[in-house]
Scaffold this motif. Structure first.
Motif, PDB file in Angstrom:
ATOM      1  N   LEU A 108       0.814  -1.219   0.000  1.00 50.49           N
ATOM      2  CA  LEU A 108       0.000   0.000   0.000  1.00 50.49           C
ATOM      3  C   LEU A 108       0.847   1.269   0.000  1.00 50.49           C
ATOM      4  O   LEU A 108       0.363   2.331  -0.389  1.00 50.49           O
ATOM      5  CB  LEU A 108      -0.934   0.014   1.213  1.00 50.49           C
ATOM      6  N   HIS A 109       2.092   1.151   0.468  1.00 52.57           N
ATOM      7  CA  HIS A 109       2.944   2.353   0.587  1.00 52.57           C
ATOM      8  C   HIS A 109       3.077   3.063  -0.755  1.00 52.57           C
ATOM      9  O   HIS A 109       2.872   4.287  -0.838  1.00 52.57           O
ATOM     10  CB  HIS A 109       4.319   1.967   1.131  1.00 52.57           C
ATOM     11  N   GLU A 110       3.427   2.311  -1.796  1.00 50.67           N
ATOM     12  CA  GLU A 110       3.608   2.929  -3.110  1.00 50.67           C
ATOM     13  C   GLU A 110       2.290   3.493  -3.633  1.00 50.67           C
ATOM     14  O   GLU A 110       2.264   4.549  -4.274  1.00 50.67           O
ATOM     15  CB  GLU A 110       4.170   1.904  -4.099  1.00 50.67           C
ATOM     16  N   MET A 111       1.201   2.792  -3.366  1.00 49.22           N
ATOM     17  CA  MET A 111      -0.104   3.302  -3.808  1.00 49.22           C
ATOM     18  C   MET A 111      -0.444   4.614  -3.123  1.00 49.22           C
ATOM     19  O   MET A 111      -0.985   5.536  -3.745  1.00 49.22           O
ATOM     20  CB  MET A 111      -1.204   2.273  -3.502  1.00 49.22           C
ATOM     21  N   ILE A 112      -0.140   4.692  -1.824  1.00 48.23           N
ATOM     22  CA  ILE A 112      -0.404   5.926  -1.070  1.00 48.23           C
ATOM     23  C   ILE A 112       0.395   7.082  -1.653  1.00 48.23           C
ATOM     24  O   ILE A 112      -0.126   8.189  -1.841  1.00 48.23           O
ATOM     25  CB  ILE A 112      -0.075   5.730   0.419  1.00 48.23           C
ATOM     26  N   MET A 113       1.666   6.821  -1.948  1.00 53.22           N
ATOM     27  CA  MET A 113       2.532   7.883  -2.445  1.00 53.22           C
ATOM     28  C   MET A 113       2.099   8.383  -3.822  1.00 53.22           C
ATOM     29  O   MET A 113       2.274   9.559  -4.144  1.00 53.22           O
ATOM     30  CB  MET A 113       3.989   7.415  -2.486  1.00 53.22           C
ATOM     31  N   ARG A 114       1.501   7.498  -4.637  1.00 55.82           N
ATOM     32  CA  ARG A 114       1.015   7.963  -5.947  1.00 55.82           C
ATOM     33  C   ARG A 114      -0.476   8.271  -5.904  1.00 55.82           C
ATOM     34  O   ARG A 114      -1.116   8.460  -6.942  1.00 55.82           O
ATOM     35  CB  ARG A 114       1.339   6.941  -7.040  1.00 55.82           C
ATOM     36  N   ARG A 115      -1.037   8.301  -4.683  1.00 59.50           N
ATOM     37  CA  ARG A 115      -2.425   8.701  -4.439  1.00 59.50           C
ATOM     38  C   ARG A 115      -3.419   7.836  -5.228  1.00 59.50           C
ATOM     39  O   ARG A 115      -4.402   8.326  -5.761  1.00 59.50           O
ATOM     40  CB  ARG A 115      -2.628  10.190  -4.742  1.00 59.50           C
ATOM     41  N   PHE A 116      -3.112   6.533  -5.290  1.00 60.12           N
ATOM     42  CA  PHE A 116      -3.998   5.539  -5.900  1.00 60.12           C
ATOM     43  C   PHE A 116      -4.368   5.921  -7.332  1.00 60.12           C
ATOM     44  O   PHE A 116      -5.509   5.738  -7.768  1.00 60.12           O
ATOM     45  CB  PHE A 116      -5.270   5.366  -5.053  1.00 60.12           C
ATOM     46  N   SER A 117      -3.384   6.449  -8.056  1.00 55.36           N
ATOM     47  CA  SER A 117      -3.661   6.984  -9.389  1.00 55.36           C
ATOM     48  C   SER A 117      -3.484   5.972 -10.506  1.00 55.36           C
ATOM     49  O   SER A 117      -3.963   6.195 -11.628  1.00 55.36           O
ATOM     50  CB  SER A 117      -2.748   8.194  -9.655  1.00 55.36           C
ATOM     51  N   SER A 118      -2.802   4.851 -10.237  1.00 52.94           N
ATOM     52  CA  SER A 118      -2.604   3.844 -11.285  1.00 52.94           C
ATOM     53  C   SER A 118      -3.827   2.959 -11.420  1.00 52.94           C
ATOM     54  O   SER A 118      -4.614   2.802 -10.484  1.00 52.94           O
ATOM     55  CB  SER A 118      -1.373   2.973 -10.968  1.00 52.94           C
ATOM     56  N   ALA A 119      -3.960   2.354 -12.593  1.00 51.25           N
ATOM     57  CA  ALA A 119      -5.107   1.487 -12.854  1.00 51.25           C
ATOM     58  C   ALA A 119      -5.156   0.340 -11.843  1.00 51.25           C
ATOM     59  O   ALA A 119      -4.142  -0.324 -11.607  1.00 51.25           O
ATOM     60  CB  ALA A 119      -5.022   0.930 -14.275  1.00 51.25           C
ATOM     61  N   GLY A 120      -6.307   0.138 -11.242  1.00 47.95           N
ATOM     62  CA  GLY A 120      -6.485  -0.954 -10.293  1.00 47.95           C
ATOM     63  C   GLY A 120      -6.092  -0.634  -8.865  1.00 47.95           C
ATOM     64  O   GLY A 120      -6.332  -1.447  -7.958  1.00 47.95           O
ATOM     65  N   ASP A 121      -5.493   0.537  -8.624  1.00 48.25           N
ATOM     66  CA  ASP A 121      -5.047   0.888  -7.266  1.00 48.25           C
ATOM     67  C   ASP A 121      -6.203   0.933  -6.272  1.00 48.25           C
ATOM     68  O   ASP A 121      -6.100   0.412  -5.155  1.00 48.25           O
ATOM     69  CB  ASP A 121      -4.325   2.245  -7.261  1.00 48.25           C
ATOM     70  N   VAL A 122      -7.281   1.590  -6.655  1.00 48.79           N
ATOM     71  CA  VAL A 122      -8.415   1.748  -5.737  1.00 48.79           C
ATOM     72  C   VAL A 122      -8.983   0.391  -5.346  1.00 48.79           C
ATOM     73  O   VAL A 122      -9.234   0.121  -4.161  1.00 48.79           O
ATOM     74  CB  VAL A 122      -9.517   2.627  -6.369  1.00 48.79           C
ATOM     75  N   GLU A 123      -9.178  -0.480  -6.335  1.00 49.26           N
ATOM     76  CA  GLU A 123      -9.752  -1.796  -6.063  1.00 49.26           C
ATOM     77  C   GLU A 123      -8.831  -2.640  -5.187  1.00 49.26           C
ATOM     78  O   GLU A 123      -9.282  -3.313  -4.246  1.00 49.26           O
ATOM     79  CB  GLU A 123     -10.036  -2.529  -7.380  1.00 49.26           C
ATOM     80  N   ARG A 124      -7.527  -2.613  -5.472  1.00 49.72           N
ATOM     81  CA  ARG A 124      -6.584  -3.414  -4.674  1.00 49.72           C
ATOM     82  C   ARG A 124      -6.474  -2.861  -3.249  1.00 49.72           C
ATOM     83  O   ARG A 124      -6.429  -3.634  -2.277  1.00 49.72           O
ATOM     84  CB  ARG A 124      -5.210  -3.433  -5.349  1.00 49.72           C
ATOM     85  N   ALA A 125      -6.410  -1.538  -3.133  1.00 52.19           N
ATOM     86  CA  ALA A 125      -6.330  -0.936  -1.798  1.00 52.19           C
ATOM     87  C   ALA A 125      -7.564  -1.290  -0.984  1.00 52.19           C
ATOM     88  O   ALA A 125      -7.479  -1.593   0.218  1.00 52.19           O
ATOM     89  CB  ALA A 125      -6.176   0.571  -1.909  1.00 52.19           C
ATOM     90  N   TRP A 126      -8.723  -1.250  -1.620  1.00 53.86           N
ATOM     91  CA  TRP A 126      -9.983  -1.618  -0.958  1.00 53.86           C
ATOM     92  C   TRP A 126      -9.886  -3.038  -0.392  1.00 53.86           C
ATOM     93  O   TRP A 126     -10.236  -3.292   0.758  1.00 53.86           O
ATOM     94  CB  TRP A 126     -11.118  -1.498  -1.968  1.00 53.86           C
TER      95      TRP A 126
END
Length: 417
Positions: A348-366
């Motif tokens: 999740l760290h990398e997703m947080i730093m890119r603000r969940f902007s990559s494809a699939g980030d929101v779904e995976r973080a969820w």
């Protein structure tokens, strides 16, 4: 449902999270009551009690009785029985405290509309849009209850002073103006189950409507005629702006990130409640201790309220919330459940730093959040803030209003929208 305290006192990934929780609760040094005794922190992995203590990894009961044990036990039981799909309706729960202030809030929204009266029809329609009487009036209710509790504590009549009722109105006006501006910034299309102002009238007019509500609130504030109250409530507007800027950024390390999150939460949500509570106490008491009690109650309740709100973004459906679920993730925001989940899922760290902007980030973080104990830990942290709020308000003289303020901490923890 919140984990039992014996489970919650351990971080699921070992001692790595100890520094984080210590930093979170650094300002809350007092031991918190859970049952007939008080809990003492005796281990580095425990999250209740003094964060500065060291020793074996265990939580122990002290024998010294705590006069607040009944309220704390009631609060703890509330968290144990809460479930994200609970059938408890938080609107029903609100009725008991609301009855105490029903007379004071009866014409609240009509009076606000009178303050906002303008001859230009469209501007009036924009400003009146959210003052339709369908809101919970949660902030004015807290302010009125605090005012009456402080009045009784200061050996005065419990009836509101005119200035105190004005502060209740001003708090709701500032809150609503901030919602209008937030919806523009976030590009939201629904709020409280209805289409947002910016969707109906456009962003420019929505910004102007929010500005106008703030300007009218400022005029009402000036008419109270107390410079200290003006200063205290002016701080709220500064905090709102600073909090919004903080939300646009993030931090690299876990400890900094969570501190940033809680600081932002205070500025965007809790500052209004805390400073409004302090303002009504200033009008009736010259005792700085009473002012601090009022402020700290509002601060802790406000932070707990937002923590629960962040949980509901993961556990409630859109119909309950009146806005889309997972809204925070889609806005690129890492709230409490995500930050706690990051302890178990470092991805999740990398997703947080890119603000969940990559494809699939929101779904995976969820999914990571739901697979982790992030929701439970955030609920548990909210419980801790509510316990601190109870400790603060219990310093005032006993009254029905004081009891209602204690009851509101329970309602915050079990609310479903």
């Amino acid at each position: 449902m919140a984990l039992p305290w014996r489970q919650c006192s351990w971080w699921m990934v070992g001692n790595h999270g100890v520094t984080l929780i210590n930093n979170l609760c650094r300002t809350q040094q007092r031991t918190l009551a859970i049952t007939g005794g008080s809990i003492r922190r005796t281990g580095t992995a425990a999250i209740l009690g003094s964060p500065s203590s060291t020793g074996s990894e265990a939580v122990a009961f002290t024998k010294k009785p705590n006069p607040l044990w009944r309220n704390s036990f009631r609060l703890f039981h509330t968290m144990q029985t809460r479930c994200c799909c609970s059938n408890v309706n938080s609107d029903e729960q609100l009725k008991a405290p609301f009855k105490l202030v029903q007379k004071d809030l009866k014409n609240l929204y009509e009076d606000i509309k009178k303050e906002l009266f303008v001859s230009k029809t469209e501007l009036k329609t924009l400003c009146d849009y959210y003052f339709d009487g369908k809101g919970k009036a949660f902030r004015p209710m807290i302010v009125v209850l605090m005012a009456r509790a402080c009045n009784l504590h200061s050996n005065r009549d419990r009836e509101l002073l005119p200035g105190q009722r004005s502060i209740a109105m001003i708090s709701e006006m500032i809150h609503t103006a901030s919602l209008v501006h937030d919806d523009v910034i976030d590009g939201s299309d629904t709020r409280r189950g209805k289409t947002t102002v910016n969707e109906v009238w456009g962003e420019r007019k929505a910004i102007l409507a929010g500005d106008f509500i703030l300007s009218v609130a400022s005029l009402a504030l000036g008419r109270i005629g107390n410079n200290t109250v003006v200063s205290v409530l002016s701080q709220v507007i500064e905090d709102l702006v600073r909090g919004e800027f903080m939300q646009l950024g993030s931090k690299e390390t876990e400890n900094e990130r969570f501190k940033h999150y809680l600081d932002k939460t205070f500025k965007k949500t809790a500052s209004l409640i805390a400073n409004s509570c302090k303002a009504v106490s200033l009008l009736v008491s010259s005792d700085p201790q009473v002012h601090e009690i009022a402020f700290q109650y509002g601060r802790n309740v406000g932070i707990a309220f937002q923590l629960v709100d962040d949980v509901l973004d993961f556990t409630s459906c859109a119909n309950q919330l009146g806005k889309p679920s997972a809204a925070d993730l889609r806005l690129g925001l890492a709230t409490g459940p995500v930050l706690f989940a990051c302890q178990q899922f470092p991805e999740l760290h990398e997703m947080i730093m890119r603000r969940f902007s990559s494809a699939g980030d929101v779904e995976r973080a969820w999914q990571y959040v739901l697979q982790s104990n992030g929701v439970q830990q955030t609920n548990y942290l909210a419980q801790r803030y509510c316990q601190e709020a109870i400790q603060q308000i219990s310093k005032l003289s006993p009254s029905p209003e004081r009891e209602a303020l204690i009851q509101l901490t329970e309602i915050i923890l079990i609310r479903d929208k």
